[in-house]
Design a protein around this motif. Structure first.
Motif, PDB file in Angstrom:
ATOM      1  N   TYR A 126       0.829  -1.208   0.000  1.00  0.00           N
ATOM      2  CA  TYR A 126       0.000   0.000   0.000  1.00  0.00           C
ATOM      3  C   TYR A 126       0.865   1.260   0.000  1.00  0.00           C
ATOM      4  CZ  TYR A 126      -3.616   3.317   1.437  1.00  0.00           C
ATOM      5  OH  TYR A 126      -4.468   4.386   1.500  1.00  0.00           O
ATOM      6  N   LYS A 173      -5.970  -0.424  -0.828  1.00  0.00           N
ATOM      7  CA  LYS A 173      -6.641   0.594  -1.638  1.00  0.00           C
ATOM      8  C   LYS A 173      -8.148   0.395  -1.532  1.00  0.00           C
ATOM      9  CE  LYS A 173      -6.897   2.447  -6.289  1.00  0.00           C
ATOM     10  NZ  LYS A 173      -6.418   2.336  -7.683  1.00  0.00           N
ATOM     11  N   ARG A 217      -3.872   5.326  -9.140  1.00  0.00           N
ATOM     12  CA  ARG A 217      -2.690   5.049  -8.315  1.00  0.00           C
ATOM     13  C   ARG A 217      -2.838   3.607  -7.854  1.00  0.00           C
ATOM     14  NH1 ARG A 217      -0.928   8.022  -2.632  1.00  0.00           N
ATOM     15  NH2 ARG A 217       1.006   6.878  -2.358  1.00  0.00           N
ATOM     16  N   THR A 266     -18.440   5.476  -8.993  1.00  0.00           N
ATOM     17  CA  THR A 266     -17.788   6.255  -7.934  1.00  0.00           C
ATOM     18  C   THR A 266     -16.263   6.285  -8.078  1.00  0.00           C
ATOM     19  OG1 THR A 266     -17.642   4.325  -6.509  1.00  0.00           O
ATOM     20  CG2 THR A 266     -19.609   5.683  -6.287  1.00  0.00           C
ATOM     21  N   TYR A 267     -15.716   5.593  -9.056  1.00  0.00           N
ATOM     22  CA  TYR A 267     -14.246   5.500  -9.173  1.00  0.00           C
ATOM     23  C   TYR A 267     -13.834   5.742 -10.619  1.00  0.00           C
ATOM     24  CZ  TYR A 267      -9.605   3.310  -9.276  1.00  0.00           C
ATOM     25  OH  TYR A 267      -8.268   3.048  -9.465  1.00  0.00           O
ATOM     26  N   ASP A 280      -2.723  10.917  -7.995  1.00  0.00           N
ATOM     27  CA  ASP A 280      -3.535  10.940  -6.778  1.00  0.00           C
ATOM     28  C   ASP A 280      -3.673  12.384  -6.292  1.00  0.00           C
ATOM     29  OD1 ASP A 280      -4.699  10.724  -4.328  1.00  0.00           O
ATOM     30  OD2 ASP A 280      -3.162   9.432  -3.439  1.00  0.00           O
ATOM     31  N   PRO A 281      -4.866  12.975  -6.444  1.00  0.00           N
ATOM     32  CA  PRO A 281      -5.026  14.384  -6.050  1.00  0.00           C
ATOM     33  C   PRO A 281      -4.677  14.623  -4.586  1.00  0.00           C
ATOM     34  CG  PRO A 281      -7.047  13.529  -7.078  1.00  0.00           C
ATOM     35  CD  PRO A 281      -6.117  12.369  -6.930  1.00  0.00           C
ATOM     36  N   ALA A 282      -4.857  13.600  -3.747  1.00  0.00           N
ATOM     37  CA  ALA A 282      -4.596  13.780  -2.318  1.00  0.00           C
ATOM     38  C   ALA A 282      -3.112  13.989  -2.032  1.00  0.00           C
ATOM     39  CB  ALA A 282      -5.120  12.590  -1.520  1.00  0.00           C
ATOM     40  N   ASN A 283      -2.247  13.594  -2.945  1.00  0.00           N
ATOM     41  CA  ASN A 283      -0.809  13.832  -2.757  1.00  0.00           C
ATOM     42  C   ASN A 283      -0.454  15.290  -2.989  1.00  0.00           C
ATOM     43  OD1 ASN A 283       0.228  11.420  -1.932  1.00  0.00           O
ATOM     44  ND2 ASN A 283       0.856  10.739  -3.962  1.00  0.00           N
ATOM     45  N   ILE A 284      -1.271  15.968  -3.784  1.00  0.00           N
ATOM     46  CA  ILE A 284      -0.952  17.343  -4.172  1.00  0.00           C
ATOM     47  C   ILE A 284      -1.415  18.298  -3.076  1.00  0.00           C
ATOM     48  CG2 ILE A 284      -1.382  19.149  -5.871  1.00  0.00           C
ATOM     49  CD1 ILE A 284      -1.663  16.928  -7.980  1.00  0.00           C
ATOM     50  N   GLY A 285      -0.475  19.082  -2.573  1.00  0.00           N
ATOM     51  CA  GLY A 285      -0.810  20.023  -1.502  1.00  0.00           C
ATOM     52  C   GLY A 285      -0.884  19.390  -0.127  1.00  0.00           C
ATOM     53  N   LYS A 286      -0.506  18.125  -0.014  1.00  0.00           N
ATOM     54  CA  LYS A 286      -0.593  17.444   1.280  1.00  0.00           C
ATOM     55  C   LYS A 286       0.443  17.991   2.262  1.00  0.00           C
ATOM     56  CE  LYS A 286       0.801  13.144   1.511  1.00  0.00           C
ATOM     57  NZ  LYS A 286       0.800  11.684   1.279  1.00  0.00           N
ATOM     58  N   LEU A 287       1.680  18.166   1.778  1.00  0.00           N
ATOM     59  CA  LEU A 287       2.762  18.602   2.656  1.00  0.00           C
ATOM     60  C   LEU A 287       3.327  19.966   2.281  1.00  0.00           C
ATOM     61  CD1 LEU A 287       4.239  15.063   2.769  1.00  0.00           C
ATOM     62  CD2 LEU A 287       3.691  16.333   4.839  1.00  0.00           C
ATOM     63  N   VAL A 288       3.335  20.265   0.978  1.00  0.00           N
ATOM     64  CA  VAL A 288       3.872  21.561   0.552  1.00  0.00           C
ATOM     65  C   VAL A 288       2.834  22.253  -0.332  1.00  0.00           C
ATOM     66  CG1 VAL A 288       6.280  20.814   0.613  1.00  0.00           C
ATOM     67  CG2 VAL A 288       4.975  20.554  -1.493  1.00  0.00           C
ATOM     68  N   ASP A 289       2.856  23.573  -0.321  1.00  0.00           N
ATOM     69  CA  ASP A 289       1.950  24.317  -1.188  1.00  0.00           C
ATOM     70  C   ASP A 289       2.446  24.236  -2.619  1.00  0.00           C
ATOM     71  OD1 ASP A 289       0.193  25.089   0.784  1.00  0.00           O
ATOM     72  OD2 ASP A 289       1.420  26.822   1.352  1.00  0.00           O
TER      73      ASP A 289
END
Lengths: 156, 564
Positions: free
Chosen positions: B89, B126, B152, B181-182, B303-312
């Motif tokens: 994972y 996943k 992903r 939904t996916y 994976d949109p969740a990776n974008i902006g997760k830690l850095v702008d």
């Protein structure tokens, strides 16, 4: 970054495990849940969840994205312009002034919903902040029990 | 056609083109094993531990790019598989794991070997399914493979109660999947890509930040072409080793906690990060507030969740790296001036000259880095290298000349000791023609050492090179640096006889204390065609350097240590 309150609607497939997936996501990633409600959407195989959460901008953005990433998630709505309602049930001993309490409930879109031999139950339905005021106001009558429903919301 | 649930499982595996399945039978999955017995379309490898079965399927998937399949029973069979699921994972590896479950009527009664498999695996898959009706089984199997490999990628668990594998039902394997939904997004928004291209053209010190996503999306040719065309230098993450190619002059090196000085300085000084399938992991960024302070960021990720997760991020692009980079290349082709970044490339070259990745070789004792380099010289491009977790993993990532993606297989995200050996078995099953070497340590290898038996029985001749420092080396290194040399529970002086251990299980073993012996042992191992342990006595106190101390800024590297 400042913490903000957000109301998020999640439209999910109405299937086994889906509530656990959503609540597990919040627990596992350390997000707050102020309230969570869920019910099927009529005439579909979907459910509507309304989640009230708080966090800074980055956390809220992650919550929306992580919710969307769940396979059974159809849609995530981060509410901006919404109608928001919450219900509360309050139980009083029968000795308390029923008429006063009824008048109070009416000011908050409610009334007396049940009267028994030893107690009666009052109800109010309004915005969360007003429900809080209502709960404050009825405290002087020493209620036996208070149950809040959590928020449902609809974008307008 | 009517068939049992167990037959359906086998038919789905066949329909998906899977050639090798790894697993371990038990009560709740017996119906499926009975069908496996009756068929010849795919091979089943019996590992000696369920964790190893999942790691082997994982190694198979990483080496081939196909979905790996593992099969386990309920209860302890499943819980043993959890580390394998979590490993896959974290590194986005496509797996389908089939687990048996107690019969439907017993679920929730604390039945024998019952455990809530979907509950336990929810945060490390996943997606997962508990099959509740035979009618759902064909669709669920099809969806499991589809979800595992699309978007992903990731592991999917299908938990099947025993009565369902025994029950008869109608089987039509679906042609396609319909999941409203996916819907993963592959293409990348054209306007965003255009803006990103403008940013590249305006940058003075752009840097390609190449992550494991480029391996998963098979994008290495596109990424190399983009670098070649623009002459923009590149840094690789641990998961991306091999994407640019070791000899590529544009490759600055690996970045991160044990990255090269030049690569970390490149990241610290760049004015535009072009992130390709990377996720700004803490081992890469170091202290976030000090990370890449002068840079705008283009972040390409499926994976949109990776974008902006830690850095702008200034230019977010949701899409498949391969598709987006292709698009970028065609847009930038007419406009780019490769000479524009000449000064930048020279700066980075000077950093590399100033503090190159290096070690002090010795004639008295074998240095672990020498072993890695030597393997590189002897088998180089031809081999597949797996590793466990610890110092040896970092030395392998630093010093092996990886030339192509999928040549380097390691547990980067979860950091699972015991991953390397079973993963090597899986990789070898996927690529029998290649030499497969697991670079491991004397700590890690014992965490799945039972697989010697699997390898010997099935004649899977993988070579384990044990860089033996009689220490849990990476923890020992931290104790040396940060805990005042209090070597709490890291001294592994008490050891098995590695040669005898390998031989006892039907493999071959070599004890090596000199460079000449190592050459000879590796040669014999390759020719011997048996599973092999090469036990190399290396310098006990060698450290992995450079090092960015945890929580420190990326540009503050320890380049040497006084105890070295």
């Amino acid at each position: 970054m400042d913490k903000v309150r957000r109301v998020i609607s999640v439209i999910v497939a109405n299937e086994a495990q889906v509530l656990a997936r959503v609540s597990g996501l919040f627990a596992g990633r350390g997000y707050n849940i102020d309230s969570l409600t869920v019910a099927p959407i009529p005439d579909t195989d979907l459910s509507h969840m309304t989640i009230v959460t708080r966090g800074n901008r980055r956390v809220i953005e992650q919550i929306v994205k992580q919710l969307h990433k769940l396979i059974p998630t159809f849609k995530v709505i981060e509410h901006e312009h919404m109608v928001e309602k919450e219900m509360v049930l309050v139980k009083f001993p029968i000795e308390k002034p029923l008429a006063d309490i009824q008048a109070l409930c009416q000011a908050y879109n409610g009334g007396i919903v049940n009267v028994g031999t030893e107690m009666f139950i009052a109800m109010a339905a309004d915005e969360s902040i007003r429900i809080e005021h209502f709960v404050e106001a009825v405290k002087r009558y020493h209620p036996i029990e208070i149950v809040r429903s959590g928020v449902v919301a609809m974008e307008r | 056609m009517k068939m049992s649930g167990a037959q359906m499982v086998c038919e789905a595996i066949i329909a998906e083109g899977v050639k090798t399945v790894f697993g371990y039978p038990g009560g709740a999955i017996m119906n499926v094993y009975d069908e496996i017995y009756k068929q010849n379309a795919f091979r089943h490898i019996l590992t000696r531990h369920e964790q190893a079965a999942v790691h082997a399927a994982d190694g198979y998937a990483r080496a081939t790019g196909e979905v790996g399949v593992a099969m386990v029973t309920s209860g302890p069979g499943f819980t043993n598989a959890v580390t394998g699921l979590a490993t896959a994972y974290m590194d986005s590896v496509p797996l389908v794991v089939i687990s048996g479950q107690v019969p439907l009527s017993l679920i929730g009664t604390d039945g024998f070997q019952e455990v809530d498999a979907v509950g336990i695996s929810r945060p490390c898959t996943k997606h997962n399914y508990l099959v509740r009706s035979i009618e759902d089984l064909p669709r669920i199997l099809k969806e499991a493979f589809y979800i595992a490999r699309s978007g992903r990628p990731g592991p999917v668990l299908v938990d099947i109660p025993k009565d369902i594998t025994g029950e008869l039902g109608e089987f039509v394997y679906p042609e396609s999947v319909d999941l409203p939904t996916y819907k993963p997004r592959y293409k990348g928004n054209d306007r965003q890509v255009k803006k990103a291209v403008e940013a590249i053209l305006n940058a003075k010190k752009p840097l390609l930040y190449v992550g494991g996503g480029t391996v998963l999306s098979n994008a290495y040719q596109e990424v190399r072409a983009l670098a070649e065309l623009t002459q923009i230098p590149a840094v690789e993450t641990l998961m991306a080793r091999g994407v640019m190619g070791a000899k590529n002059p544009l490759l600055v090196g690996m970045l991160g906690m044990h990255g090269s000085y030049a690569a970390n300085m490149a990241m610290s000084e760049t004015d535009l990060i072009i992130s390709l399938g990377a996720r700004f992991d803490d081992r890469v960024t170091g202290k976030l507030s000090e990370f890449a302070r002068y840079a705008d960021i283009i972040h390409i990720d499926i994976d949109p969740a990776n974008i902006g997760k830690l850095v702008d991020v200034d230019y977010p692009i949701v899409g498949d790296v391969k598709t987006v980079v292709e698009k970028m290349e065609s847009m930038i082709r007419e406009k780019v001036d490769p000479d524009r970044y000449q000064v930048w490339r020279e700066i980075l070259a000077r950093y590399d000259e100033l503090h190159p990745l290096m070690y002090h070789d010795s004639e008295e004792v074998i240095k672990p880095q020498w072993v890695i380099e030597r393997i590189g010289q002897l088998v180089g491009e031809e081999a597949i290298i797996t590793s466990d977790v610890g110092q040896h993993q970092m030395w392998a990532a630093q010093f092996y000349p990886f030339d192509r993606p999928r040549q380097w297989i390691n547990s980067g995200g979860l950091g699972t000791m015991g991953f390397g050996f079973p993963a090597a078995l899986g990789a070898k099953m996927g690529h029998p023609e290649k030499t497969v070497i697991n670079i491991t340590g004397d700590g890690s290898i014992l965490m799945n050492v039972q697989e010697l038996v699997t390898a010997a029985e099935n004649k899977i001749p993988v070579i384990n090179v044990i860089l033996n420092n009689h220490f849990l080396g990476m923890v020992r290194q931290w104790q040396t640096f940060f805990y005042d040399k209090r070597y709490s529970e890291t001294d592994l002086s008490y050891q098995p006889d590695w040669k005898m251990l390998a031989e006892a299980c039907g493999g071959a073993g070599y004890d090596v204390t000199t460079k000449a012996e190592f050459d000879q042992a590796l040669q014999s191992a390759i020719e011997g065609g048996k599973v092999t342990f090469i036990n190399v006595a290396v310098d006990r106190f060698e450290n992995v350097l450079p090092m960015v101390p945890a929580g420190g800024a990326l540009y503050n590297m320890l380049l040497e240590h006084k105890d070295q």
